[in-house]
Design a protein around this motif. Structure first.
Motif, mmCIF file in Angstrom:
data_model
loop_
_atom_site.group_PDB
_atom_site.id
_atom_site.type_symbol
_atom_site.label_atom_id
_atom_site.label_comp_id
_atom_site.label_asym_id
_atom_site.label_seq_id
_atom_site.Cartn_x
_atom_site.Cartn_y
_atom_site.Cartn_z
ATOM 1 N N LYS A 104 32.249 35.146 47.495
ATOM 2 C CA LYS A 104 32.856 35.034 46.609
ATOM 3 C C LYS A 104 32.125 34.010 45.605
ATOM 4 N N LYS A 105 31.733 33.369 46.839
ATOM 5 C CA LYS A 105 30.380 32.313 46.689
ATOM 6 C C LYS A 105 29.721 32.769 45.536
ATOM 7 N N TRP A 106 28.892 33.759 45.876
ATOM 8 C CA TRP A 106 27.162 34.655 45.358
ATOM 9 C C TRP A 106 27.628 35.483 44.983
ATOM 10 N N GLU A 107 29.159 36.612 45.272
ATOM 11 C CA GLU A 107 28.696 38.068 44.640
ATOM 12 C C GLU A 107 28.057 38.703 44.916
ATOM 13 N N PHE A 108 27.497 38.408 46.143
ATOM 14 C CA PHE A 108 26.157 39.454 45.919
ATOM 15 C C PHE A 108 24.618 39.006 44.882
ATOM 16 N N LYS B 235 43.598 38.607 56.323
ATOM 17 C CA LYS B 235 44.128 39.867 55.277
ATOM 18 C C LYS B 235 44.259 39.470 54.153
ATOM 19 N N VAL B 236 43.811 40.516 53.009
ATOM 20 C CA VAL B 236 43.653 40.119 51.872
ATOM 21 C C VAL B 236 44.511 40.949 50.509
ATOM 22 N N ASP B 237 44.472 40.952 49.092
ATOM 23 C CA ASP B 237 45.190 41.768 48.963
ATOM 24 C C ASP B 237 44.096 42.204 48.208
ATOM 25 N N LYS B 238 44.673 42.962 47.186
ATOM 26 C CA LYS B 238 43.293 44.466 45.983
ATOM 27 C C LYS B 238 42.424 43.012 45.406
ATOM 28 N N GLU B 239 42.852 41.909 45.596
ATOM 29 C CA GLU B 239 41.785 40.963 44.560
ATOM 30 C C GLU B 239 41.556 39.555 45.760
ATOM 31 N N LEU B 240 41.412 40.588 46.830
ATOM 32 C CA LEU B 240 40.298 39.641 47.959
ATOM 33 C C LEU B 240 41.003 38.593 48.068
ATOM 34 N N ASN B 241 42.272 38.142 47.679
ATOM 35 C CA ASN B 241 43.233 36.982 47.904
ATOM 36 C C ASN B 241 43.719 36.182 49.406
ATOM 37 N N VAL B 242 43.241 35.588 49.782
ATOM 38 C CA VAL B 242 43.958 35.894 51.333
ATOM 39 C C VAL B 242 45.448 35.663 51.448
ATOM 40 N N ILE B 243 45.829 36.194 52.184
ATOM 41 C CA ILE B 243 47.113 36.400 52.346
ATOM 42 C C ILE B 243 47.971 36.010 53.730
ATOM 43 N N GLY B 244 47.148 36.081 54.842
ATOM 44 C CA GLY B 244 47.693 35.617 55.442
ATOM 45 C C GLY B 244 46.558 35.948 56.973
#
Length: 483
Positions: free
Chosen positions: A362-366, A474-483
């Motif tokens: 997320k910091k670098w986006e490769f 876990k994450v959602d489809k947008e890569l947000n941490v949800i658990g």
């Protein structure tokens, strides 16, 4: 070409079959506009269904004015004349190639490779004439590389390796006044001389400076090459000579003339015990605060250790290669380049993304500037060594020294490279499996552990998190941490 009466009748039927239904433009695209490379299909009964990919680039709007058999559609008067000429020329070559092959063999025995080679001969007869004369070793080796790439036998990286050997072979032949030598005249003794040259080429740089003028400084030999490096180069030359044998262009390869024992020594590769970071050393790097000048190196190093990818695969990763499974586990997926040619079903590698790795992504986006140069005096490998030295990863590791014929010991940080990431990743996961034995749930050598690679993504995610001391999440489809 002279035909008997029966043969003439047979080939007449072949020609009629091609003209009536067998040879067509093969249209297979979902595009409605744009430019495509034309493919052709030749069918003759149940035994023959051959395809040919041409170099003709056609605009789909122009192509729409042609029937599948290459003729213009009814009432078309305005069309691309150049495209028509190209299609006619290609179809004539395909027809001629097929007729020639049918004259030599049963049509059911015609392979795709043989079909393509014969079409090429009909399209470029001047090239065919050129290769029928005896080529020098260097000329034939160059054609071996070009044809291997054209036919898909060599990937781009492999081509670069073969071209590297081409340049070394050329310098050797110039120095030894053998530029005009033919492949069949290159003896086993010549092969041993070449081997010695590959080891000691650095000695020739000052003697023949003109041969090295156009070579990048970092590519000029400056020390003796390692046994493994030379063995790999000789294996590439052996592959070339094996093809000459298979094509009956030579009687016996010089490699065969070496004799079994000498060939075994010449081609031998040996490797030191693998060097990698132990779990506590890896965690030390992760937890060490580093100066800003080393932060990108640290992030890239930790991320590559998380995936264990070879450097070329790692450099190709991007945000499009991230997926999320039904359990909410993020993962990367890609086709490994080294094994792509043998990956018949194009199966992708899938590697779960641990939490710390997701944060780096997320910091670098490769987008890592450091990966522009991997080798060299200021490349990624050198910066890894600086990072490990800063983190005090200085455990002594054993290296075999050929000059003294004994083991020497060096601080681990001096051995830092992108390969260390892959070895560290594999070792850390292996240790998790060893822990399974210790727990008593599996006996040593258990098939359940051997089948690690067949575990589900979720199972592998749990194992990886345990190995790297990372939390499950876990994450959602947008890569947000949800658990």
């Amino acid at each position: 070409m002279q035909f008997s009466g029966a043969k003439f009748v047979y080939l007449h039927h072949i020609i009629m079959a091609i003209l009536m239904k067998g040879l067509t433009i093969f249209r297979r695209t979902t595009k409605s506009e744009g430019v495509i490379k034309l493919r052709f299909r030749l069918r003759d009964g149940r035994d023959v269904d051959l395809y040919h990919k041409s170099e003709i680039k056609a605009d789909l709007k122009d192509l729409a004015k042609f029937e599948d058999d290459g003729n213009l559609r009814p009432k078309v008067s305005i069309y691309n004349h150049e495209l028509k000429e190209q299609i006619d020329r290609e179809m004539d070559a395909i027809e001629g190639a097929y007729i020639e092959l049918c004259d030599k063999m049963d049509k059911s025995l015609i392979t795709a490779k043989l079909f393509e080679e014969t079409i090429t001969k009909h399209l470029h007869p001047e090239d065919y004439i050129a290769v029928t004369k005896e080529e020098t070793l260097l000329e034939r080796y160059d054609r071996f590389i070009r044809e291997g790439y054209r036919d898909g036998t060599f990937a781009e990286k492999r081509v670069l390796q073969y071209k590297g050997l081409y340049n070394e072979l050329k310098r050797y032949l110039i120095i030894h006044h053998q530029l005009s030598i033919l492949p069949k005249n290159f003896s086993a003794d010549d092969l041993m001389e070449l081997r010695l040259f590959l080891f000691e080429e650095y000695k020739y740089v000052s003697k023949y400076p003109s041969l090295y003028e156009e070579i990048k400084e970092r590519c000029i030999p400056s020390k003796e090459r390692a046994q493994n490096t030379v063995a790999i180069k000789l294996r590439m030359l052996q592959a070339f000579y094996t093809e000459l044998e298979d094509r009956d262009e030579i009687d016996v390869s010089p490699f065969r003339k070496l004799g079994r024992n000498r060939r075994k020594v010449v081609m031998k590769e040996s490797y030191d015990q693998p060097i990698y970071l132990l779990q506590e050393e890896f965690l030390t790097v992760m937890k060490t605060e580093v100066p800003e000048t080393l932060q990108e190196t640290k992030d890239v190093f930790l991320l590559q250790c998380a995936f264990g990818s070879r450097i070329e695969d790692f450099k190709s990763l991007n945000m499009d290669k991230i997926g999320v499974n039904i359990d909410g586990i993020p993962y990367i997926h890609y086709l490994p380049q080294k094994t792509l040619r043998n990956n018949e079903h194009k199966e992708e590698i899938e590697i779960p993304i641990m939490k710390y790795a997701l944060e780096i992504i997320k910091k670098w986006e490769f987008k890592f500037p450091i990966l522009k140069y991997v080798t060299g005096k200021s490349g990624y490998n050198v910066k890894i060594r600086r990072l490990l030295e800063y983190c005090k990863i200085d455990r002594d590791v054993k290296i075999f020294d050929k000059d003294s014929a004994s083991n020497i010991y060096k601080p681990l940080y001096t051995m830092g490279s992108s390969k260390l990431c892959r070895k560290t990743h594999l070792d850390m996961l292996t240790k998790v499996q060893v822990n399974m034995y210790v727990s008593g749930h599996h006996k040593e050598g258990s098939n359940a552990v051997k089948h690690y690679s067949s575990l589900s993504l979720k199972d592998r995610f749990i194992l990886m998190c345990a190995a790297y001391e990372q939390p499950l999440y876990k994450v959602d489809k947008e890569l947000n941490v949800i658990g």
